[in-house]
Structure formats: structure tokens, C-alpha cells
Design a protein around this motif. Sequence first.
Motif, PDB file in Angstrom:
ATOM      1  N   UNK A 151      50.524  49.433  44.456  1.00 21.97           N
ATOM      2  CA  UNK A 151      50.444  48.222  43.653  1.00 21.97           C
ATOM      3  C   UNK A 151      48.995  48.006  43.262  1.00 21.97           C
ATOM      4  N   UNK A 152      48.773  47.131  42.254  1.00 22.09           N
ATOM      5  CA  UNK A 152      47.407  47.027  41.743  1.00 22.09           C
ATOM      6  C   UNK A 152      47.013  45.610  41.370  1.00 22.09           C
ATOM      7  N   UNK A 153      45.709  45.441  41.212  1.00 21.37           N
ATOM      8  CA  UNK A 153      45.096  44.281  40.572  1.00 21.37           C
ATOM      9  C   UNK A 153      44.206  44.822  39.452  1.00 21.37           C
ATOM     10  N   UNK A 154      44.060  44.032  38.384  1.00 26.47           N
ATOM     11  CA  UNK A 154      43.366  44.498  37.189  1.00 26.47           C
ATOM     12  C   UNK A 154      42.268  43.526  36.772  1.00 26.47           C
ATOM     13  N   UNK A 155      41.160  44.077  36.295  1.00 24.17           N
ATOM     14  CA  UNK A 155      40.078  43.279  35.717  1.00 24.17           C
ATOM     15  C   UNK A 155      39.761  43.882  34.356  1.00 24.17           C
ATOM     16  N   UNK A 156      39.834  43.058  33.312  1.00 26.83           N
ATOM     17  CA  UNK A 156      39.660  43.537  31.935  1.00 26.83           C
ATOM     18  C   UNK A 156      38.257  43.220  31.430  1.00 26.83           C
ATOM     19  N   UNK A 157      37.660  44.217  30.769  1.00 28.74           N
ATOM     20  CA  UNK A 157      36.347  44.066  30.156  1.00 28.74           C
ATOM     21  C   UNK A 157      36.455  44.579  28.731  1.00 28.74           C
ATOM     22  N   UNK A 158      36.905  43.706  27.836  1.00 28.76           N
ATOM     23  CA  UNK A 158      37.233  44.085  26.470  1.00 28.76           C
ATOM     24  C   UNK A 158      38.304  45.161  26.532  1.00 28.76           C
ATOM     25  N   UNK A 159      38.118  46.301  25.857  1.00 29.42           N
ATOM     26  CA  UNK A 159      39.169  47.320  25.828  1.00 29.42           C
ATOM     27  C   UNK A 159      38.980  48.381  26.906  1.00 29.42           C
ATOM     28  N   UNK A 172      46.359  40.073  40.110  1.00 27.26           N
ATOM     29  CA  UNK A 172      47.435  40.982  40.531  1.00 27.26           C
ATOM     30  C   UNK A 172      48.192  41.503  39.325  1.00 27.26           C
ATOM     31  N   UNK A 173      48.389  42.823  39.300  1.00 27.94           N
ATOM     32  CA  UNK A 173      49.107  43.451  38.196  1.00 27.94           C
ATOM     33  C   UNK A 173      50.574  43.675  38.495  1.00 27.94           C
TER      34      UNK A 173
END
Length: 262
Positions: free
Chosen positions: A43-51, A33-34
Motif C-alpha cells: 500500500x502507498x502514500x503519495x506526495x505530488x510536486x506538479x507532474x 494515503x493512496x
Amino acid sequence: MAQQFTWDHTVEFVNDLKQAEQAFAEQGLTASYGGKHVGHGTENSLAYFNDNYLEFLTLYSRSEALAETLTRGQIFHEAGELLPEFEGFYRPALHVHGIEAAAERLRSKGVELGEIVPGNRTTANGEEIRWQLLWLQGDDHGLRYPFVIDWNADEATQLERYEQSGLLHRHAIGEVNTRRAIFEVPDPAEVSAHWADLFDLERTTGVDADGREYFDLAVGGGRDWRFVTGERNGITELQYTAPAGKSFDITVGQARYRSVEA
């Protein structure tokens, strides 16, 4: 000269953030959750894959979202219009250094633009992060244009911010990196040529394993946007590289996420 426009992140509209997070978790990926875009209805949720990252976006107030204008809050307004019926990829974002100069380039190419809109938030450790957004109005034969973001920071600073978020390199299957977006459009040659000119991106062509002709745009970081023939007129799939022996194939709404060979 350094590439001006690079792929920053991709937005998917979803109806339930928790369900999207769980779909990722079941196959070893982390989306967390962001927060709320207070006053904007989403509202948001985030998934990071490097940059490069993924943003799941949903509504918490349709009325707030629809109160936004397309020139200042395009993403919020269109979330209010499209959800709950449409659950799938919305638009990608392109990162620039110097959003005013980028706006001038796009205007010179005949694109109608919204306002340059400032944004900010304060991190858990008290750092204030500021950015600027630019919305491209209209579409390209029905295909939504990307939007543009300037994080007011160089790549090293921005990557450090992602590290501090605690989400980098935390996927259960190991380090995963974004490789490619697949766009299905009626005329991939024409659309890819237009976007290559508009955003000054290198364009190459080839034939994939299924015998389909494709047109790739290099969007920085060894990643590309691949245009193939189809009727969806948008992104249908995001592809990633994963650690040896690990793989995933996830569908959330109309959006597909899967690992491919490097």
C-alpha cells in the motif's frame, strides 16, 4: 523529436506510512494515503510536486508480495524481500508514450526485460485509469534500473488527473516542484554515460559547490538526475524548489528530501 523517457515519480520503501506522512507534515509538505495494491501485498502514500510525484510504499502482506514474480511484479516482490531492514529510495520511474516501442529500444540495447503488465484503478469520481508497467531486469553494476510506466494519456490529461486527486498545490508551505535526484555511485562517469545511451537522455558535466564532479542527465521538465561519486549505489537525496523564504530538510529512513535554490 520530443523526449521519449521523462521522470515520472520515485518510490521509497518505508515501514510506516503514517510516520512518513507526519515527517513531511512537520515541515509543511503533504503526503496522503493512496490505497492498497490489492492482491500484491503493498500500500502507498503519495506526495505530488506538479507532474512529478513521490510514492511511499510499504507492506500489508509479505506473503502476497513475495508471491509476485520479478518479471510481472518486481516492485512488490522486492518490497517483500527488502522490508523491514531496508528503508530508503527504491527506484525512479520513467514515463513514456508507447511502451511497446520503448521496450524494443531497451531490448536493442541489450537490457533484459520483464513483461509489459497492465494496471488500472477507479477514482473517487468513477473514472477508470489504466496504465502499463515495464520492469527492467537485473542491475547496472549493482545500481537498480528505473522502471517504465505508460499512463495511456497525454501530459495535459495526466496533470488534470493529478489536479482531481486534490493533492496538487496543497503543501502548507506553498507550491513545491521536484528539481533533482542525487545518485551516489562508484563510477558516475560510466553509469551516467550508460543510462544516457540507454534512455536517450542529454548528459552534461560540472563541479558542484563541494568540489565534486557530477554528471547530469536531463529527464524532462527542467529536472535532472545527478550522478556523483559514492558508495551507496543508489538515490540518496531528492531536491526541490520551494517558495521564497520557505525551506525544508527531511530524512525518512535512508532517504533525504530538501529544498534548494532554483
